[in-house]
Design a protein around this motif. Structure first.
Motif, PDB file in Angstrom:
ATOM      1  N   GLY A  80       2.695 -35.729   2.669  1.00  0.00           N
ATOM      2  CA  GLY A  80       3.203 -37.065   2.974  1.00  0.00           C
ATOM      3  C   GLY A  80       3.925 -37.745   1.831  1.00  0.00           C
ATOM      4  N   GLN A  81       4.163 -37.042   0.739  1.00  0.00           N
ATOM      5  CA  GLN A  81       4.846 -37.603  -0.424  1.00  0.00           C
ATOM      6  C   GLN A  81       6.156 -36.866  -0.679  1.00  0.00           C
ATOM      7  N   ALA A 100       6.243 -42.380  -0.635  1.00  0.00           N
ATOM      8  CA  ALA A 100       5.806 -41.811   0.638  1.00  0.00           C
ATOM      9  C   ALA A 100       7.003 -41.263   1.400  1.00  0.00           C
TER      10      ALA A 100
END
Length: 123
Positions: A80-81, A100
């Motif tokens: 998710g990064q 993010a």
């Protein structure tokens, strides 16, 4: 096939050629034609969604500034990064979090950072 200015990528052009070929193939039944056209349309929609997600990541990267002394090499999405892979002086490779990831961007997407780097003058 006549060229139109509407097609913006080789994937879109290939999809248009595939659909034209399927529609002109008289050996196919109407059901086969419909199934093949739908399959081609699904691939096109998936490609367009991927391009939109890619654009969202590139916009996010345009606002991101690397610390001095780092040269960006690649970008990945992991857990998710958005991560920027960069080289430090002395050839040490590091990953730096750039925030993010936009919704829908997958870990399979890989980006090159050159276009953003040259705009920002961080090279």
């Amino acid at each position: 096939m006549k060229k139109s200015g509407v097609l913006s990528s080789s994937v879109e052009a290939a999809t248009a050629q595939t659909i034209t070929r399927v529609l002109n193939d008289r050996t196919l039944t109407p059901q086969q034609r419909l199934a093949l056209v739908r399959k081609a349309q699904d691939r096109l929609v998936a490609h367009q969604q991927q391009q939109a997600q890619r654009q969202a990541v590139l916009q996010q990267l345009a606002a991101f500034t690397l610390p001095k002394g780092l040269r960006p090499m690649t970008v990945q999405v992991r857990d998710g990064q958005v991560l920027v892979g960069a080289l430090k002086r002395g050839s040490q490779f590091v990953w730096i979090e750039a925030g993010a990831a936009p919704q829908g961007v997958s870990a399979n997407d890989d980006f090159r950072f050159e276009s953003v780097v040259h705009k920002k003058g961080n090279a």
